[in-house]
Enzyme design. Structure first.
Site, mmCIF file in Angstrom:
data_model
loop_
_atom_site.group_PDB
_atom_site.id
_atom_site.type_symbol
_atom_site.label_atom_id
_atom_site.label_comp_id
_atom_site.label_asym_id
_atom_site.label_seq_id
_atom_site.Cartn_x
_atom_site.Cartn_y
_atom_site.Cartn_z
ATOM 1 N N LEU A 111 0.787 -1.239 0.000
ATOM 2 C CA LEU A 111 0.000 0.000 0.000
ATOM 3 C C LEU A 111 0.817 1.286 0.000
ATOM 4 O O LEU A 111 0.298 2.328 -0.363
ATOM 5 C CB LEU A 111 -0.979 -0.001 1.184
ATOM 6 C CG LEU A 111 -2.025 -1.124 1.124
ATOM 7 C CD1 LEU A 111 -2.954 -1.052 2.334
ATOM 8 C CD2 LEU A 111 -2.839 -1.064 -0.149
ATOM 9 N N CYS A 229 11.494 -5.899 -5.194
ATOM 10 C CA CYS A 229 11.136 -4.858 -4.214
ATOM 11 C C CYS A 229 11.007 -5.475 -2.829
ATOM 12 O O CYS A 229 11.315 -4.862 -1.820
ATOM 13 C CB CYS A 229 9.817 -4.197 -4.588
ATOM 14 S SG CYS A 229 9.945 -3.242 -6.085
ATOM 15 N N CYS A 388 17.818 -15.886 8.062
ATOM 16 C CA CYS A 388 17.588 -14.684 7.240
ATOM 17 C C CYS A 388 16.078 -14.442 7.226
ATOM 18 O O CYS A 388 15.368 -14.930 8.092
ATOM 19 C CB CYS A 388 18.167 -14.848 5.836
ATOM 20 S SG CYS A 388 17.325 -16.111 4.894
#
Ligand SMILES: Nc1ncnc2c1ncn2[C@@H]1O[C@H](COP(=O)(O)OP(=O)(O)OP(=O)(O)O)[C@@H](O)[C@H]1O
Length: 430
Positions: A111, A229, A388
């Site tokens: 968002l 991303c 990780c």
């Protein structure tokens, strides 16, 4: 007296509720109503004259450009960080028909940049969520949704309904597929990308003379080398700007600003945190040996599975460790209070967001440069576990530590993400 005023208030509330529901149904009817008809002998309605007036008076658009915009059909693949802003401006500009392909659903982590979606629509298909916003923005635009993944079997059938494609996806295998199908279908592609603080933009396959994605990148990047991303992060307005610029390029192609004669292949790069933010590079035209542009690739070949795009781009699963070099998140929970070393191999920025108390941060790229076990700065006599975010990099870390530094470390399967979904729901996931 008191009773009567309570009664009056109740009555008034009821009246207001009825009024409110009438208003709501009115809004729904208005949306369902066919849009105002075009003025007789014209292609625009009075509403559209007002709506598009500010852009029609710009010499680069004009009324004839508006007609071209209205007559065009565009396909947007990916209703994410690039697709949302591109869609907003193109629907606002009055494109005739817009198709939206996206198989994903809205996630809260989208968002900050995927501005067509909203908190209340988390979990809905992005294509449908985008449509909900866009039909309200401009009811003159016909919007069709394809809430599934673009693939070798469906791409040609979808592409043939459109004049131009916007590649708003986020992976090389989707980009090669889109480019190959567009070249064979003879339609141009507006291609954008963005990561962290930077973005790129180009126009591919313009008029079947401009270069395609394969001409730019004949070979895919090394397996798993492209940061998404999700892993690398992105600043909302950076990707937003690239999406907006994709909308500008789309308008330029549709309205004929670019012509066969004046179009020069280019690649624009934007670096939002540099003073010299924009750089545009001239690119070569089509490559003679490009298997896409010289039409070695055919529709039949692609539709029959001739290219496995994921394999071609080396999308590999991260099975780099043996079973005995791994532990489950449940096993780690039991070991949590034992004397051990937990090596968190995420980048520093990730570690600073959230980490386990006592964990030692050595990011994977730094770890791989360590040649001597003593440089690790950890007590190697203790059991060592690597962790990780999702359990990918930790495997590479353990592989390196075990092979090159001769340790016997184990990685925690699924990483911190699995810890927050399976063990501790209060542990922040990002
Ligand atoms: N082949 C494809 N078919 C349909 N949609 C695709 C395809 N490839 C990518 N997409 C869509 O493109 C969009 C790209 O959006 P974006 O780059 O903002 O990342 P994201 O996947 O939404 O988010 P994140 O990487 O943070 O998880 C996504 O919604 C994704 O589902």
């Amino acid at each position: 007296m008191v009773n009567s005023s309570v009664e009056e208030l109740k009555k008034r509330i009821e009246e207001l509720e009825i009024e409110n529901s009438k208003l709501k149904s009115q809004i729904t009817q208005e949306q369902a109503l066919p849009v105002e008809k075009a003025v007789a002998g014209d292609f625009l309605s009075l509403d559209e004259y007002k709506r598009y007036g500010r852009q029609m008076i710009v010499p680069q658009i004009t009324k004839s450009g508006q007609r071209k915009i209205k007559e065009s059909k565009i396909l947007v693949i990916g209703a994410g960080g690039l697709g949302c802003p591109a869609l907003m401006y193109l629907v606002g500009a009055g494109i005739g028909e817009v198709g939206i392909v996206d198989d994903d659903v809205v996630d809260i982590s989208n968002l900050h940049r995927q501005v067509l979606h909203s908190t209340e629509r988390v979990g809905e298909f992005k294509a449908e969520s985008a449509k909900k916003y866009l039909v309200k923005l401009n009811p003159h635009v016909k919007i069709k949704t394809y809430p599934f993944r673009l693939s070798t079997t469906n791409a040609f059938n979808i592409f043939e309904k459109y004049d131009l494609v916007l590649d708003c996806t986020d992976s090389p295998h989707s980009r090669y597929l889109i480019s190959d199908v567009a070249v064979i279908s003879r339609i141009p592609v507006i291609s954008g990308s963005g990561l962290k603080t930077e973005g790129q933009l180009t126009v591919l396959n313009f008029e079947n003379i401009g270069p395609c994605y394969r001409c730019f990148y004949p070979k895919p990047p090394p397996p798993n080398s492209v940061t998404s991303c999700k892993d690398g992060g992105v600043i909302g307005p950076i990707i937003g700007l690239m999406g907006v610029m994709m909308a500008i390029e789309t308008l330029k192609v549709i309205t004929g600003t670019y012509t066969k004669e004046n179009f020069k292949p280019f690649l624009s790069m934007y670096s939002g945190y540099d003073q010299q933010s924009f750089k545009t590079f001239k690119m070569r035209g089509r490559k003679l040996d490009c298997i896409s542009c010289n039409y070695t690739l055919t529709r039949e070949f692609i539709e029959n599975g001739g290219i496995n795009y994921s394999e071609f781009c080396g999308v590999v699963t991260y099975d780099v460790l043996n079973k005995d070099e791994r532990i489950t998140i449940e096993q780690y929970e039991k070991l949590r209070n034992s004397d051990h070393v937990l090596l968190d191999v995420r980048p520093k920025e990730h570690f600073e967001i959230v980490s386990f108390p006592g964990a030692i941060n050595i990011p994977l790229d730094r770890l791989r440069r360590i040649e001597d076990v003593n440089q690790l700065g950890i007590d190697i006599s203790k059991p060592i576990y690597t962790i990780c975010r999702y359990g990918n990099d930790s495997q590479y870390a353990s592989r390196y530590l075990n092979d090159h530094l001769k340790l016997s470390t184990k990685d925690v399967i699924g990483g911190l993400n699995r810890w927050s979904t399976k063990i501790d729901s209060e542990f922040p996931s990002y």
